[in-house]
Design a protein around this motif. Structure first.
Motif, mmCIF file in Angstrom:
data_model
loop_
_atom_site.group_PDB
_atom_site.id
_atom_site.type_symbol
_atom_site.label_atom_id
_atom_site.label_comp_id
_atom_site.label_asym_id
_atom_site.label_seq_id
_atom_site.Cartn_x
_atom_site.Cartn_y
_atom_site.Cartn_z
ATOM 1 N N GLU A 80 0.829 -1.201 0.000
ATOM 2 C CA GLU A 80 0.000 0.000 0.000
ATOM 3 C C GLU A 80 0.865 1.254 0.000
ATOM 4 N N SER A 81 2.030 1.192 0.616
ATOM 5 C CA SER A 81 2.929 2.347 0.557
ATOM 6 C C SER A 81 3.452 2.556 -0.866
ATOM 7 N N VAL A 82 3.576 1.489 -1.640
ATOM 8 C CA VAL A 82 3.975 1.627 -3.046
ATOM 9 C C VAL A 82 2.882 2.368 -3.821
ATOM 10 N N PHE A 83 1.610 2.045 -3.527
ATOM 11 C CA PHE A 83 0.516 2.764 -4.174
ATOM 12 C C PHE A 83 0.551 4.244 -3.805
ATOM 13 N N LEU A 84 0.833 4.534 -2.552
ATOM 14 C CA LEU A 84 0.903 5.939 -2.134
ATOM 15 C C LEU A 84 2.061 6.659 -2.812
ATOM 16 N N PHE A 85 3.153 5.960 -3.039
ATOM 17 C CA PHE A 85 4.273 6.572 -3.755
ATOM 18 C C PHE A 85 3.862 6.931 -5.183
ATOM 19 N N ALA A 86 3.141 6.018 -5.834
ATOM 20 C CA ALA A 86 2.674 6.306 -7.194
ATOM 21 C C ALA A 86 1.734 7.505 -7.195
ATOM 22 N N TRP A 87 0.888 7.610 -6.178
ATOM 23 C CA TRP A 87 -0.002 8.759 -6.072
ATOM 24 C C TRP A 87 0.798 10.056 -5.892
ATOM 25 N N SER A 88 1.836 9.984 -5.076
ATOM 26 C CA SER A 88 2.618 11.194 -4.831
ATOM 27 C C SER A 88 3.369 11.636 -6.078
ATOM 28 N N LEU A 91 0.816 13.477 -8.393
ATOM 29 C CA LEU A 91 -0.055 14.389 -7.650
ATOM 30 C C LEU A 91 -0.502 15.578 -8.497
ATOM 31 N N GLN A 92 0.395 16.146 -9.283
ATOM 32 C CA GLN A 92 0.018 17.310 -10.087
ATOM 33 C C GLN A 92 -1.012 16.940 -11.150
ATOM 34 N N GLU A 93 -0.877 15.755 -11.738
ATOM 35 C CA GLU A 93 -1.826 15.349 -12.765
ATOM 36 C C GLU A 93 -3.182 14.983 -12.165
ATOM 37 N N SER A 94 -3.180 14.421 -10.961
ATOM 38 C CA SER A 94 -4.445 13.972 -10.369
ATOM 39 C C SER A 94 -5.202 15.106 -9.686
ATOM 40 N N GLY A 95 -4.506 16.147 -9.268
ATOM 41 C CA GLY A 95 -5.160 17.315 -8.685
ATOM 42 C C GLY A 95 -5.773 17.042 -7.317
ATOM 43 N N TRP A 96 -6.779 17.857 -6.982
ATOM 44 C CA TRP A 96 -7.402 17.738 -5.667
ATOM 45 C C TRP A 96 -8.199 16.446 -5.523
ATOM 46 N N SER A 97 -8.791 15.982 -6.609
ATOM 47 C CA SER A 97 -9.555 14.727 -6.500
ATOM 48 C C SER A 97 -8.623 13.562 -6.161
ATOM 49 N N GLY A 98 -7.437 13.528 -6.758
ATOM 50 C CA GLY A 98 -6.458 12.494 -6.424
ATOM 51 C C GLY A 98 -5.967 12.616 -4.995
ATOM 52 N N PHE A 99 -5.801 13.864 -4.537
ATOM 53 C CA PHE A 99 -5.370 14.081 -3.159
ATOM 54 C C PHE A 99 -6.424 13.590 -2.170
ATOM 55 N N ILE A 100 -7.693 13.885 -2.460
ATOM 56 C CA ILE A 100 -8.784 13.428 -1.582
ATOM 57 C C ILE A 100 -8.882 11.905 -1.602
ATOM 58 N N GLU A 101 -8.693 11.299 -2.776
ATOM 59 C CA GLU A 101 -8.687 9.839 -2.858
ATOM 60 C C GLU A 101 -7.546 9.254 -2.036
ATOM 61 N N ALA A 102 -6.377 9.878 -2.075
ATOM 62 C CA ALA A 102 -5.242 9.393 -1.292
ATOM 63 C C ALA A 102 -5.530 9.520 0.207
ATOM 64 N N LEU A 103 -6.162 10.630 0.612
ATOM 65 C CA LEU A 103 -6.537 10.778 2.022
ATOM 66 C C LEU A 103 -7.540 9.723 2.448
#
Length: 138
Positions: A80-88, A91-103
């Motif tokens: 799961e930390s690998v998934f969070l790394f991919a999200w990070s 982050l710029q491409e995913s925007g706020w929706s990606g950030f909320i999904e990560a939270l």
């Protein structure tokens, strides 16, 4: 054959070829090792051996189920930390929706960790140690 079936067949053809190639290579490797490998049977070849010392006692060590549970939990949280790394990284491409999904993802992880902690899945103590510690508190 309809056009959608033709498209599906052309899309699946590389996957089928790859799957066949993997099976063929695996068969050649295992068959080659079986045919070309050495065959010798010595008394010492079937005995357990570690660093030039003949082991004493039973070679099958029994581990507690908690050991395996903790190992599985570690692997799960590590992936799961690998998934969070991919999200990070994205982050710029995913925007706020990606950030909320990560939270949301992190909150589910924290909830799972709290649940595991509350049921005692992360407790390494033996039953006797738990009884002794509960008796010393009273």
């Amino acid at each position: 054959m309809t056009s959608s079936e033709a498209i599906l067949a052309t899309n699946l053809l590389p996957l089928i070829i790859y799957f066949g190639a993997v099976l063929a290579i695996t068969g050649v490797m295992l068959g080659g090792a079986y045919l070309l490998g050495q065959r010798h049977h010595a008394k010492a070849a079937d005995e357990p051996f570690e660093s030039g010392i003949v082991p004493t006692g039973d070679v099958h060590i029994r581990f507690s189920v908690q050991f395996y549970l903790l190992a599985i939990f570690f692997v799960i949280f590590d992936m799961e930390s690998v998934f969070l790394f991919a999200w990070s990284v994205a982050l710029q491409e995913s925007g706020w929706s990606g950030f909320i999904e990560a939270l949301l993802f992190i909150s589910v992880l924290i909830a799972a960790l709290i649940y595991l902690w509350s049921i005692g899945a992360l407790d390494w103590r033996t039953r006797r140690q738990r009884i002794d510690s509960s008796n010393s508190r009273s």
